[in-house]
Design a protein around this motif. Sequence first.
Motif, PDB file in Angstrom:
ATOM      1  N   ASN A   1      67.546  43.708 -39.547  1.00 17.95           N
ATOM      2  CA  ASN A   1      66.378  44.511 -39.157  1.00 17.95           C
ATOM      3  C   ASN A   1      65.145  43.651 -38.901  1.00 17.95           C
ATOM      4  N   ARG A   2      65.341  42.330 -38.900  1.00 16.32           N
ATOM      5  CA  ARG A   2      64.280  41.373 -38.613  1.00 16.32           C
ATOM      6  C   ARG A   2      63.123  41.469 -39.593  1.00 16.32           C
ATOM      7  N   LYS A   3      63.386  42.019 -40.764  1.00 22.65           N
ATOM      8  CA  LYS A   3      62.352  42.225 -41.775  1.00 22.65           C
ATOM      9  C   LYS A   3      62.871  41.824 -43.151  1.00 22.65           C
ATOM     10  N   LEU A   4      61.928  41.585 -44.068  1.00 18.59           N
ATOM     11  CA  LEU A   4      62.271  41.601 -45.484  1.00 18.59           C
ATOM     12  C   LEU A   4      62.292  43.074 -45.885  1.00 18.59           C
ATOM     13  N   GLY A   5      63.463  43.696 -45.674  1.00 14.96           N
ATOM     14  CA  GLY A   5      63.548  45.141 -45.578  1.00 14.96           C
ATOM     15  C   GLY A   5      62.999  45.922 -46.744  1.00 14.96           C
ATOM     16  N   MET A   6      63.372  45.563 -47.973  1.00 14.74           N
ATOM     17  CA  MET A   6      62.935  46.351 -49.118  1.00 14.74           C
ATOM     18  C   MET A   6      61.435  46.208 -49.350  1.00 14.74           C
ATOM     19  N   VAL A   7      60.915  44.982 -49.230  1.00 12.88           N
ATOM     20  CA  VAL A   7      59.483  44.774 -49.400  1.00 12.88           C
ATOM     21  C   VAL A   7      58.722  45.486 -48.282  1.00 12.88           C
ATOM     22  N   TYR A   8      59.276  45.427 -47.089  1.00 15.15           N
ATOM     23  CA  TYR A   8      58.686  46.112 -45.930  1.00 15.15           C
ATOM     24  C   TYR A   8      58.602  47.623 -46.186  1.00 15.15           C
ATOM     25  N   GLN A   9      59.664  48.201 -46.778  1.00 17.97           N
ATOM     26  CA  GLN A   9      59.638  49.636 -47.102  1.00 17.97           C
ATOM     27  C   GLN A   9      58.563  49.936 -48.137  1.00 17.97           C
ATOM     28  N   TRP A  10      58.444  49.111 -49.165  1.00 18.26           N
ATOM     29  CA  TRP A  10      57.422  49.339 -50.181  1.00 18.26           C
ATOM     30  C   TRP A  10      56.024  49.245 -49.581  1.00 18.26           C
ATOM     31  N   GLN A  11      55.825  48.256 -48.704  1.00 13.27           N
ATOM     32  CA  GLN A  11      54.520  48.146 -48.054  1.00 13.27           C
ATOM     33  C   GLN A  11      54.233  49.380 -47.202  1.00 13.27           C
ATOM     34  N   ASN A  12      55.279  49.907 -46.562  1.00 11.50           N
ATOM     35  CA  ASN A  12      55.122  51.101 -45.731  1.00 11.50           C
ATOM     36  C   ASN A  12      54.799  52.331 -46.580  1.00 11.50           C
ATOM     37  N   ASN A  13      55.515  52.492 -47.690  1.00 11.61           N
ATOM     38  CA  ASN A  13      55.403  53.704 -48.492  1.00 11.61           C
ATOM     39  C   ASN A  13      54.275  53.663 -49.514  1.00 11.61           C
ATOM     40  N   LEU A  14      53.977  52.479 -50.044  1.00  9.89           N
ATOM     41  CA  LEU A  14      53.097  52.394 -51.208  1.00  9.89           C
ATOM     42  C   LEU A  14      51.861  51.518 -51.004  1.00  9.89           C
ATOM     43  N   TRP A  15      51.829  50.753 -49.909  1.00  7.93           N
ATOM     44  CA  TRP A  15      50.731  49.806 -49.702  1.00  7.93           C
ATOM     45  C   TRP A  15      50.046  50.011 -48.350  1.00  7.93           C
ATOM     46  N   ASN A  16      49.951  51.282 -47.939  1.00  9.61           N
ATOM     47  CA  ASN A  16      49.149  51.665 -46.766  1.00  9.61           C
ATOM     48  C   ASN A  16      49.536  50.901 -45.494  1.00  9.61           C
ATOM     49  N   LYS A  17      50.826  50.620 -45.375  1.00 11.57           N
ATOM     50  CA  LYS A  17      51.350  49.962 -44.175  1.00 11.57           C
ATOM     51  C   LYS A  17      50.678  48.611 -43.902  1.00 11.57           C
ATOM     52  N   ARG A  18      50.287  47.940 -44.964  1.00 11.54           N
ATOM     53  CA  ARG A  18      49.738  46.585 -44.824  1.00 11.54           C
ATOM     54  C   ARG A  18      50.907  45.609 -44.910  1.00 11.54           C
ATOM     55  N   PHE A  19      51.486  45.302 -43.762  1.00 12.92           N
ATOM     56  CA  PHE A  19      52.737  44.543 -43.700  1.00 12.92           C
ATOM     57  C   PHE A  19      52.446  43.043 -43.759  1.00 12.92           C
ATOM     58  N   SER A  20      52.274  42.558 -44.978  1.00 15.21           N
ATOM     59  CA  SER A  20      51.927  41.158 -45.196  1.00 15.21           C
ATOM     60  C   SER A  20      53.182  40.312 -45.382  1.00 15.21           C
ATOM     61  N   GLU A  21      53.462  39.429 -44.414  1.00 12.27           N
ATOM     62  CA  GLU A  21      54.517  38.407 -44.510  1.00 12.27           C
ATOM     63  C   GLU A  21      55.914  38.987 -44.743  1.00 12.27           C
ATOM     64  N   THR A  22      56.215  40.113 -44.102  1.00 14.24           N
ATOM     65  CA  THR A  22      57.570  40.673 -44.205  1.00 14.24           C
ATOM     66  C   THR A  22      58.277  40.705 -42.859  1.00 14.24           C
ATOM     67  N   ASP A  23      57.668  40.136 -41.844  1.00 15.06           N
ATOM     68  CA  ASP A  23      58.333  40.015 -40.542  1.00 15.06           C
ATOM     69  C   ASP A  23      59.016  38.657 -40.491  1.00 15.06           C
ATOM     70  N   MET A  24      60.334  38.664 -40.214  1.00 16.24           N
ATOM     71  CA  MET A  24      61.100  37.417 -40.238  1.00 16.24           C
ATOM     72  C   MET A  24      60.812  36.509 -39.046  1.00 16.24           C
ATOM     73  N   GLY A  25      60.084  37.032 -38.052  1.00 18.40           N
ATOM     74  CA  GLY A  25      59.644  36.167 -36.961  1.00 18.40           C
ATOM     75  C   GLY A  25      60.794  35.518 -36.220  1.00 18.40           C
ATOM     76  N   ASN A  26      60.771  34.211 -36.153  1.00 12.72           N
ATOM     77  CA  ASN A  26      61.722  33.464 -35.329  1.00 12.72           C
ATOM     78  C   ASN A  26      63.026  33.201 -36.082  1.00 12.72           C
ATOM     79  N   SER A  27      63.800  34.247 -36.290  1.00 15.66           N
ATOM     80  CA  SER A  27      65.118  34.073 -36.909  1.00 15.66           C
ATOM     81  C   SER A  27      66.077  33.437 -35.912  1.00 15.66           C
TER      82      SER A  27
END
Length: 569
Positions: free
Chosen positions: A466-492
């Motif tokens: 999913n090109r993400k740190l999926g579980m942390v990304y979900q927590w940021q989405n659900n519990l941290w106001n969609k502040r997606f800090s450093e959970t995009d895997m970028g250049n995999s």
Amino acid sequence: MNGGEAIIKALKNQGVDVIFGYPGGTVIPFYDDLYDSDLKHILVRHEQCAAHAAEGYARASGKVGVCLATSGPGATNLVTGIANAYLDSSPVVAITGQVASNLIGNDAFQEADIIGITMPITKHSFQIKDADDIPKVINSSFYIASTGRPGPVVVDVPNEVQRQKLHEYVDDRIDTPGYKPTIKGNIKQIKKAIALIKTSKRPMILAGGGTIISGASEELKEFANLIHAPIVTSLMGKGVVCEHDDIALGMLGMHGRQVANQSINDCDCLIAIGCRFSDRTTGTVDTFIPDAKVIHIDIDPAEIGKNVEVDIPIVGDAKTVLKSINNEIKKEKIHVNSMDWFNKLVEFKKSVIPRRSYDDIPLKPQQVIKEIANSITEDTIVTTDVGLHQMWAAHFLEAYKPRKFISSGGLGTMGFGFPAAIGAKVACPDDAVLAIVGDAGFLMVSQELSTIKEYDIPIVIAILNNRKLGMVYQWQNNLWNKRFSETDMGNSPDFVKLGESYGIPSARVENIGDTQKLMSKALKDNESLLLDIVVEKNEFIPMFPAGGSIEDLIGEYKHEKDANSSGGK
């Protein structure tokens, strides 16, 4: 016989047929002796993977897994794997090299106090100062690791001890007067428990990893049927009973099945067996099972009453205690008036089957798990890494038998799934082995593709990408106001090219049906295969927040019965 030869002989006397390791300066004497031995050694590409592979071997087989590393950085690279084995009660013996005894404490080259470092995460540790002690230390390590509540043991061997000549090989064990695990449950406590169960109308069983470790599957099923109680499991207990069976309500907890999570607080008697009431299982204990009496069966007395208040404690081995309980119930012809409760939950389970059928592109993870489920058999061993893909697998993939679903529970170790699959396949070569991993966790251990190619260890690797740190990304989405800090895997990397560069057949999956088609063939033909499965990055699994109640659900349960009305196939 020198120390290295004595280690090899002692391991073989314990039934060890393979070890996972990585050489270095302080263990060259051992590896020199290994050169002339028929003990199989698998050279991993990172020591952490040696520890995870040893645990995968232990979890799949029920035997003790063995890993080995050199001193200093080699030994410290084992630490994460040792900690994982400790929290999940897995029998592992980790042998480490050490600098010469006269240099210990002098900050010598590649010296680390591995005994001190690992003291909080082992059942016991030994540092051998005399080669004559090697047989009894190895024997004691296996005894401690595999009995009572299993766990890892570290054996630290200075360089000169590996070369030292033994005066005599004495096949003995160290006396451990303070270590006497209780196996049989107290009969008075057992009778109290039966009396309580007899008066209950809504009994429920919570089965943890201890039920699998003790081999209590059949006794557990008999007990459940005798008292008409459904079974929920922790993540570690998944597979102790076939999850297609009516008595099995599935996994409980933060990402658990709806029927399990929404039923447990209605029970009036909870029989917890071989579980530690993890926060991920219970949520906040203040609102957990508010009206239930609790019977807790565990071989580790330290776990009883640690997290949840217990009415009737029974210390003992799960299999042994359940045998005694079942015999007492049958002897006394005890009847529990709970069929109405049981039948109600069976019907509830059928009405809330999780939805797995989707025709969306990018692929929904649920659809991928459905295709995986259609590709495996009852005997396929499934390992997982840690993260969102892990919970998709735990939630949507039914397990048929014990020791067929292997995941990192207590420590939650990214990178666990693939090397654990290596150990599981080595332990059970006749069983197909599938590693379900995330793109991020797989990148931590992808070098072990070299290991499975070198030793011809056929494993199917399903990367839910999913090109993400999926579980942390979900927590940021659900519990941290969609502040997606450093959970995009970028250049995999291109995982297909990566797999092919190691000589592993690889394919990208983007369409419905391709996972099942490719995976079924590889598993059936006992071939390695890497699948880069592109999944929807914004598909999340229902959860309750850390520290929240089991009833504080974030997200919506979706049911299979709704699939036809909303475009699913």
